[in-house]
Design an enzyme around this catalytic site. Structure first.
Site, PDB file in Angstrom:
ATOM      1  CD  GLU A 158      -3.107  -0.963   2.136  1.00  8.54           C
ATOM      2  OE1 GLU A 158      -4.277  -1.186   1.798  1.00  8.54           O
ATOM      3  OE2 GLU A 158      -2.797  -0.665   3.302  1.00  8.54           O
ATOM      4  CD  GLU A 234      -4.323  -5.924   2.841  1.00 14.04           C
ATOM      5  OE1 GLU A 234      -5.112  -5.177   3.469  1.00 14.04           O
ATOM      6  OE2 GLU A 234      -3.090  -5.906   3.009  1.00 14.04           O
TER       7      GLU A 234
END
Length: 581
Positions: A158, A234
């Site tokens: 991320e 995710e």
């Protein structure tokens, strides 16, 4: 041998379209004797892949070492995935977030002068290269084109939420390829335009992280990546818990609907989490977005498998939805059985302050040294200085308490300074000879701007406006407590060490109810179960069966505050707390 490639619309396994249905299972949050069981239950839900992060700080508590024993045996974990006939995705970071202390970055990094985290800075890149090369020495021989299970590896984590240093990302790719990683490389970002733009790099396959509005999220992802398979790396099927808040849950229906949206368009998915596990010891992270919020010990995550590895309503709902798109085994895992319930009387054995000399050596300095200056990565530091008869007056920590401080004058408790309440001043009610302050690191921030901050009493300490100097600081290794001979040590007015014993006919999962206790840590047979705190929401500590044994077992408790009962109550299952305020 096999090969996974990136096709025009799909992942291609040996040239044929392949929909990845994966689940996150962190080997470092699960007792290694339970790995095979959790992996098997993943396959029974219909998963074909297991994903895991790799925690740099756990493997490398000091520079130049890379631990792989016991619960850190990544190679064994991956071989167990292969033995179950499943594939693997490895996400080594180096930053992993994961609600894990410091986002996985080892605290020794912070002791390198001038280092710059998560960017192309020579000292950081050199350290990261050492780490990644150690990881890839394990992962490279276990890639799918060499007969192993690993068919995807992620670069950073991320990153678009943190920075946009393309030179840094390119260097991570170079190190990865030169270390022998040949499988496709991915990135992950939340499907927000700026994050996707900042976190992308040519040659890396982009994936998303989200838990709802799947169609919309995939549309945003497709705008930045017109071809290739869609994947939610995710899929947030639950959420983590923090001390002082409620137990987070998501409804089965909402999560299942979002999952169906992903699978129905041919998208691939990785459940975050499939099985959350536990932040054993003092490994939990924290968040700070204006207020410091440490993570709870339980990482149950409201996942398909609960903290103790038992199937939940989500497990069965997800299994039925997956069966619409892929073959699911006929076998169904057994439902949870009640754990043994019993009580153990605890005895107060010693005061922590009096044991300090057996848990560490004092270091003298003009000012109160930080954890980093003492080489203390987590846990506790005991600070002392002479008051020379000064007081009463207001004691002020100049900048911030990180994270919780118990204050004593001549061994008598005065009060607590709590970071989560923005406290840094307290009145000393009388004059005294010695000021003692016990500081707990409650978890290093794992996300955002405060990543990598120092711990301890930050900014100098003043009493009545005058700076206090001449400090000693003792870094306490509290994991030594179960091995100490506590006989003859006094019980004082500070934190207490209590012990008790119990008998089992056979090893078994146990659940220790801590709701009658204040704040502290528990060890069973020397294994650190983690922190408890009356703030909740979690009311139990999970005791993995392999930690226990037939015959006599020993429990050691470090109570930092006050118990309403000195009984250790083992109950029949998890008590994760209220789900709303």
């Amino acid at each position: 041998m096999a090969e996974l490639t990136i096709g025009e619309k799909d992942f291609l396994l040996d040239g044929e379209p392949y929909q990845i249905i994966s689940g996150a299972l962190h080997y470092f949050r699960v007792h290694p004797d339970h790995w095979a069981d959790r992996i098997h239950k993943a396959r029974l839900m219909g998963l074909n892949t297991i994903e895991t992060y790799v925690p740099w700080n756990a493997h490398s508590p000091s520079r130049g070492e890379f631990l792989t024993g016991g619960g850190l045996d990544l190679a064994r974990f991956l071989r167990l995935v292969a033995a179950e006939g499943m594939h693997a995705i490895v996400r080594p970071g180096p930053y992993i977030c994961a609600e894990w202390s410091n986002g996985g970055l080892p605290p020794w990094l912070l002791r390198i002068p001038g280092i710059g985290l998560r960017r192309w800075e020579p000292q950081y890149v050199e350290a990261v290269t050492e780490y990644l090369e150690a990881v890839y020495r394990i992962v490279a021989p276990l890639q799918i084109d060499r007969g192993g299970p690993v068919f995807l590896v992620q670069i950073e984590n991320e990153y678009g939420a943190y920075g946009s240093d393309k030179e840094y990302l390119a260097e991570l790719v170079r190190v990865t390829r030169e270390a022998g990683i040949t499988v496709p490389l991915t990135t992950i970002d939340q499907p927000q335009p700026q994050m996707l733009e900042d976190g992308r790099l040519d040659g890396l396959h982009m994936t998303g992280s989200f838990g709802s509005r799947s169609t919309e999220r995939f549309k945003t992802l497709r705008e930045f990546q017109p071809t290739g398979p869609l994947m939610c790396m995710e899929f947030w099927d639950g959420w983590f818990d923090s001390w002082g808040f409620h137990h987070h849950t998501t409804t089965v229906q909402d999560s299942d609907t979002a999952l169906d949206e992903i699978l129905s368009v041919g998208g691939s998915v990785n459940f975050y989490m499939f099985h959350g596990g536990t932040n054993f010891g003092m490994t939990n992270g924290a968040n700070d977005k204006g207020a410091y919020v440490p993570l709870a010990t339980s990482y149950d995550y409201d996942a398909p498998l609960d903290e103790a590895g038992n199937p939940t309503a989500k497990y069965h709902a997800f299994r039925a939805t997956i069966a619409k798109y892929a073959k699911v085994p006929d076998e169904v895992p057994a439902e949870a059985e009640a754990a043994p319930a019993f009580e153990v009387a605890l005895q107060e054995r010693a005061g922590l302050l009096g044991l300090a000399g057996e848990l560490g050596g004092p270091r003298a300095a003009e000012h109160a040294a930080t954890f980093e200056e003492l080489g203390q990565d987590t846990g506790f530091v005991l600070y002392e200085t002479s008051l020379e008869g000064r007081g009463p007056g207001v004691l002020v920590v100049g900048e911030e308490v990180r994270d919780r401080a118990w204050v004593f004058v001549d061994g008598d408790p005065v009060g607590v300074l709590a970071r989560d309440a923005h406290e840094r001043s307290i009145r000393l009610p009388r004059a005294g000879a010695t000021l003692t302050i016990l500081v707990e690191d409650q978890g290093r921030v794992n996300y955002g701007e405060r990543l990598g901050e120092a711990k301890g009493l930050i900014g100098g300490i003043r009493l009545g406006g005058e700076e206090l100097t001449g400090w000693t600081a003792t870094a306490l290794d509290v994991d030594l407590l179960p091995s100490l001979d506590l006989a003859g040590h006094p019980v004082d007015n500070g934190p207490l060490v209590l012990t008790g014993e119990f008998e089992l006919s056979e090893a078994a999962d146990l659940f220790l109810d801590t709701s009658a206790w204040g704040k502290g840590l528990v060890w069973v047979n020397g294994f650190n179960l983690g922190r408890y705190w009356r703030k909740g929401p979690t009311q139990t500590l999970y005791v993995p069966g392999p930690v226990t044994k037939a015959g006599r077992n020993r429990v050691v408790v470090l109570e930092l505050e006050t118990m309403t009962s000195t009984t250790a109550s083992f109950v029949d299952g998890l008590r994760l707390g209220q789900t709303e305020f």
